[in-house]
Design a protein around this motif. Structure first.
Motif, PDB file in Angstrom:
ATOM      1  N   VAL A   1      70.588  77.704  29.202  1.00 49.04           N
ATOM      2  CA  VAL A   1      70.591  78.064  28.001  1.00 49.04           C
ATOM      3  C   VAL A   1      70.601  77.077  26.566  1.00 49.04           C
ATOM      4  O   VAL A   1      71.247  75.778  27.125  1.00 49.04           O
ATOM      5  CB  VAL A   1      72.532  78.445  27.963  1.00 49.04           C
ATOM      6  N   ILE A   2      70.694  77.342  25.626  1.00 48.03           N
ATOM      7  CA  ILE A   2      70.380  76.350  25.120  1.00 48.03           C
ATOM      8  C   ILE A   2      71.424  76.757  23.220  1.00 48.03           C
ATOM      9  O   ILE A   2      71.562  78.307  23.778  1.00 48.03           O
ATOM     10  CB  ILE A   2      68.690  76.497  24.445  1.00 48.03           C
ATOM     11  N   CYS A   3      71.923  75.849  23.100  1.00 48.14           N
ATOM     12  CA  CYS A   3      72.510  76.144  22.008  1.00 48.14           C
ATOM     13  C   CYS A   3      71.890  75.597  21.006  1.00 48.14           C
ATOM     14  O   CYS A   3      71.646  74.724  20.992  1.00 48.14           O
ATOM     15  CB  CYS A   3      73.985  74.835  22.492  1.00 48.14           C
ATOM     16  N   ALA A   4      73.032  76.235  19.682  1.00 50.79           N
ATOM     17  CA  ALA A   4      72.659  75.204  17.783  1.00 50.79           C
ATOM     18  C   ALA A   4      73.904  75.053  17.429  1.00 50.79           C
ATOM     19  O   ALA A   4      74.940  75.960  17.839  1.00 50.79           O
ATOM     20  CB  ALA A   4      72.098  76.352  17.273  1.00 50.79           C
ATOM     21  N   HIS A   5      73.884  73.975  16.538  1.00 55.32           N
ATOM     22  CA  HIS A   5      74.621  73.571  16.108  1.00 55.32           C
ATOM     23  C   HIS A   5      74.671  72.849  14.711  1.00 55.32           C
ATOM     24  O   HIS A   5      74.205  72.481  14.717  1.00 55.32           O
ATOM     25  CB  HIS A   5      75.799  72.490  17.068  1.00 55.32           C
ATOM     26  N   SER A   6      75.921  73.467  14.207  1.00 57.61           N
ATOM     27  CA  SER A   6      76.069  73.421  12.429  1.00 57.61           C
ATOM     28  C   SER A   6      76.217  71.803  12.407  1.00 57.61           C
ATOM     29  O   SER A   6      75.470  70.933  10.815  1.00 57.61           O
ATOM     30  CB  SER A   6      76.746  73.259  11.687  1.00 57.61           C
ATOM     31  N   GLY A   7      76.431  70.573  13.143  1.00 54.54           N
ATOM     32  CA  GLY A   7      76.470  69.363  12.657  1.00 54.54           C
ATOM     33  C   GLY A   7      74.934  68.567  13.189  1.00 54.54           C
ATOM     34  O   GLY A   7      74.990  67.779  12.449  1.00 54.54           O
ATOM     35  N   LEU A   8      74.133  68.871  13.894  1.00 56.20           N
ATOM     36  CA  LEU A   8      72.967  69.041  13.923  1.00 56.20           C
ATOM     37  C   LEU A   8      72.351  69.917  12.465  1.00 56.20           C
ATOM     38  O   LEU A   8      70.609  69.064  12.123  1.00 56.20           O
ATOM     39  CB  LEU A   8      72.633  68.551  15.877  1.00 56.20           C
ATOM     40  N   LEU A   9      72.365  70.581  12.014  1.00 53.60           N
ATOM     41  CA  LEU A   9      71.164  71.702  12.060  1.00 53.60           C
ATOM     42  C   LEU A   9      71.467  72.237  10.050  1.00 53.60           C
ATOM     43  O   LEU A   9      70.982  72.320  10.170  1.00 53.60           O
ATOM     44  CB  LEU A   9      70.812  72.919  12.528  1.00 53.60           C
ATOM     45  N   GLY A  10      72.944  71.815  10.215  1.00 60.31           N
ATOM     46  CA  GLY A  10      73.253  71.995   8.838  1.00 60.31           C
ATOM     47  C   GLY A  10      73.679  73.693   8.435  1.00 60.31           C
ATOM     48  O   GLY A  10      73.060  74.717   9.967  1.00 60.31           O
ATOM     49  N   ASP A  11      74.799  74.391   7.921  1.00 60.81           N
ATOM     50  CA  ASP A  11      75.688  75.416   8.373  1.00 60.81           C
ATOM     51  C   ASP A  11      74.160  76.279   7.877  1.00 60.81           C
ATOM     52  O   ASP A  11      73.929  77.890   7.813  1.00 60.81           O
ATOM     53  CB  ASP A  11      76.272  75.280   6.000  1.00 60.81           C
ATOM     54  N   GLU A  12      73.152  76.407   6.321  1.00 63.84           N
ATOM     55  CA  GLU A  12      72.268  77.496   6.067  1.00 63.84           C
ATOM     56  C   GLU A  12      71.346  77.918   7.220  1.00 63.84           C
ATOM     57  O   GLU A  12      71.711  79.327   7.007  1.00 63.84           O
ATOM     58  CB  GLU A  12      71.806  76.612   4.716  1.00 63.84           C
ATOM     59  N   MET A  13      71.038  77.038   8.022  1.00 64.23           N
ATOM     60  CA  MET A  13      70.260  77.506   9.452  1.00 64.23           C
ATOM     61  C   MET A  13      71.274  79.123   9.682  1.00 64.23           C
ATOM     62  O   MET A  13      70.473  79.956  10.134  1.00 64.23           O
ATOM     63  CB  MET A  13      70.123  77.078   9.776  1.00 64.23           C
TER      64      MET A  13
ATOM     65  N   HIS B   1      86.143  74.013   5.850  1.00 63.63           N
ATOM     66  CA  HIS B   1      87.262  72.960   5.806  1.00 63.63           C
ATOM     67  C   HIS B   1      86.251  71.748   6.211  1.00 63.63           C
ATOM     68  O   HIS B   1      84.942  71.467   6.625  1.00 63.63           O
ATOM     69  CB  HIS B   1      87.912  73.681   7.569  1.00 63.63           C
ATOM     70  N   GLU B   2      86.433  70.555   6.409  1.00 63.00           N
ATOM     71  CA  GLU B   2      85.781  69.128   5.968  1.00 63.00           C
ATOM     72  C   GLU B   2      85.003  69.127   7.707  1.00 63.00           C
ATOM     73  O   GLU B   2      83.754  68.619   7.977  1.00 63.00           O
ATOM     74  CB  GLU B   2      86.345  67.819   6.013  1.00 63.00           C
ATOM     75  N   GLN B   3      85.572  68.931   8.793  1.00 62.67           N
ATOM     76  CA  GLN B   3      85.183  68.926   9.985  1.00 62.67           C
ATOM     77  C   GLN B   3      85.065  70.416  10.475  1.00 62.67           C
ATOM     78  O   GLN B   3      84.928  70.478  11.625  1.00 62.67           O
ATOM     79  CB  GLN B   3      86.291  68.395  11.188  1.00 62.67           C
ATOM     80  N   HIS B   4      84.500  71.412   9.663  1.00 63.19           N
ATOM     81  CA  HIS B   4      84.102  72.621  10.460  1.00 63.19           C
ATOM     82  C   HIS B   4      82.968  72.361  11.782  1.00 63.19           C
ATOM     83  O   HIS B   4      82.055  71.502  11.076  1.00 63.19           O
ATOM     84  CB  HIS B   4      83.844  73.660   9.420  1.00 63.19           C
ATOM     85  N   SER B   5      82.855  73.269  12.489  1.00 59.20           N
ATOM     86  CA  SER B   5      81.346  73.881  13.397  1.00 59.20           C
ATOM     87  C   SER B   5      81.050  75.071  13.630  1.00 59.20           C
ATOM     88  O   SER B   5      82.030  76.132  13.948  1.00 59.20           O
ATOM     89  CB  SER B   5      81.465  72.786  14.313  1.00 59.20           C
ATOM     90  N   ILE B   6      80.185  75.448  13.910  1.00 56.99           N
ATOM     91  CA  ILE B   6      79.176  76.532  14.233  1.00 56.99           C
ATOM     92  C   ILE B   6      78.615  76.287  15.147  1.00 56.99           C
ATOM     93  O   ILE B   6      77.061  75.692  15.753  1.00 56.99           O
ATOM     94  CB  ILE B   6      78.224  77.214  12.795  1.00 56.99           C
ATOM     95  N   LEU B   7      79.035  77.246  16.040  1.00 54.34           N
ATOM     96  CA  LEU B   7      78.365  77.106  17.699  1.00 54.34           C
ATOM     97  C   LEU B   7      76.896  78.739  17.585  1.00 54.34           C
ATOM     98  O   LEU B   7      78.452  79.091  17.943  1.00 54.34           O
ATOM     99  CB  LEU B   7      78.575  76.684  18.329  1.00 54.34           C
ATOM    100  N   ARG B   8      75.948  78.380  18.525  1.00 53.42           N
ATOM    101  CA  ARG B   8      75.266  79.546  19.162  1.00 53.42           C
ATOM    102  C   ARG B   8      74.339  79.331  19.759  1.00 53.42           C
ATOM    103  O   ARG B   8      73.845  78.137  20.585  1.00 53.42           O
ATOM    104  CB  ARG B   8      74.888  79.974  17.777  1.00 53.42           C
TER     105      ARG B   8
END
Length: 271
Positions: free
Chosen positions: A206-218, A255-262
């Motif tokens: 399982v591979i994960c993408a996280h906005s904290g590493l990649l940014g929101d735009e992607m 939100h200042e500490q928001h995260s997106i994960l897929r």
């Protein structure tokens, strides 16, 4: 329901061009981690590679750029996507790449031809994924490797702060794809389907993408509003729910500490 699956670009989203852009975004979202697993599973520069269900050609393009001595065949059943790959994505690679109009169910390619095969976000849309896996195995050389990548919509995008209404969106999407013969929770089935298809030495990641590493735009590029809008139009999702999701999404992003994960699910097998 088409015999070839539950995904047709002309009907799955409200705009074909926006959907092509979304497909490019969801390749970019995972590529850095995804290709590491391809190499782990056996992809090497100089290999002969086939991508089944290549869409607009972005995965094949990335492989050809990253492995300059590799030659590839991209197989795509949708004429619109195959033409797009020829004209916009893969036209600069000359004789290193061949784009074929064809089906993963019956490619017409010779036995024992390729070192490495990629089938990305295809099996989850097919009524008979085991037969598709057997066809991929047939065209691999003895000892060759195939990687199959799919979603599992029991877990798709997760956020902090959480957006509970996203689950309603995914349930609507699953209902829509199941109505057309797809299996939107297919990721968990990959090892079993590869085994049924005759592969050995099966691996699963399982591979994960996280906005904290990649940014929101992607993430924004890889999702878009086209499919949710079509779900509303087709009666699978109330417009009120989509409006609630849009409102909650805006608040989450602020939100200042928001995260997106897929997540994506990968299985590999050897012939």
């Amino acid at each position: 329901m088409s015999a070839e699956g539950s995904y047709q670009i002309s009907t799955v989203a409200s705009s074909v061009q926006h959907e092509i852009q979304r497909l490019q975004g969801q390749v970019a979202l995972f590529w850095e981690k995804e290709v590491k697993h391809y190499v782990e599973f056996g992809l090497r520069d100089g290999h002969s590679v086939v991508e089944l269900g290549a869409g607009p050609g972005y995965v094949t393009e990335n492989i050809l750029r990253q492995f300059p001595h590799t030659r590839a065949v991209a197989v795509e059943i949708d004429p619109l996507l195959a033409d797009y790959a020829r004209e916009h994505t893969l036209s600069s690679f000359g004789d290193r790449c061949q784009i074929l109009d064809g089906s993963i169910m019956e490619t017409g390619l010779p036995d024992d031809t390729f070192d490495f095969a990629v089938t990305r976000l295809v099996l989850e849309h097919l009524p008979d994924p085991v037969s598709a896996v057997r066809e991929v195995k047939r065209i691999l050389k003895p000892g060759g490797t195939a990687v199959f990548v799919d979603n599992d919509f029991e877990m798709h995008i997760m956020t902090y702060p959480s957006i509970p209404e996203l689950q309603l969106l995914y349930e609507a999407y699953c209902e829509s794809r199941i109505a057309e013969g797809g299996s939107p929770r297919f990721g968990r089935q990959l090892p079993s389907v590869l085994r049924q298809g005759g592969f050995a030495e099966i691996d699963f990641e399982v591979i994960c993408a996280h906005s904290g590493l990649l940014g929101d735009e992607m993430f924004l590029k890889s999702e878009g509003i086209g499919i949710p809008t079509k779900l509303v139009k087709d009666g699978f999702l109330p417009s009120k729910t989509l409006a609630q999701i849009a409102y909650a999404w805006r608040n989450m992003i602020r939100h200042e500490q928001h995260s997106i994960l897929r997540q994506l699910y990968l299985a590999a097998g050897r012939k």
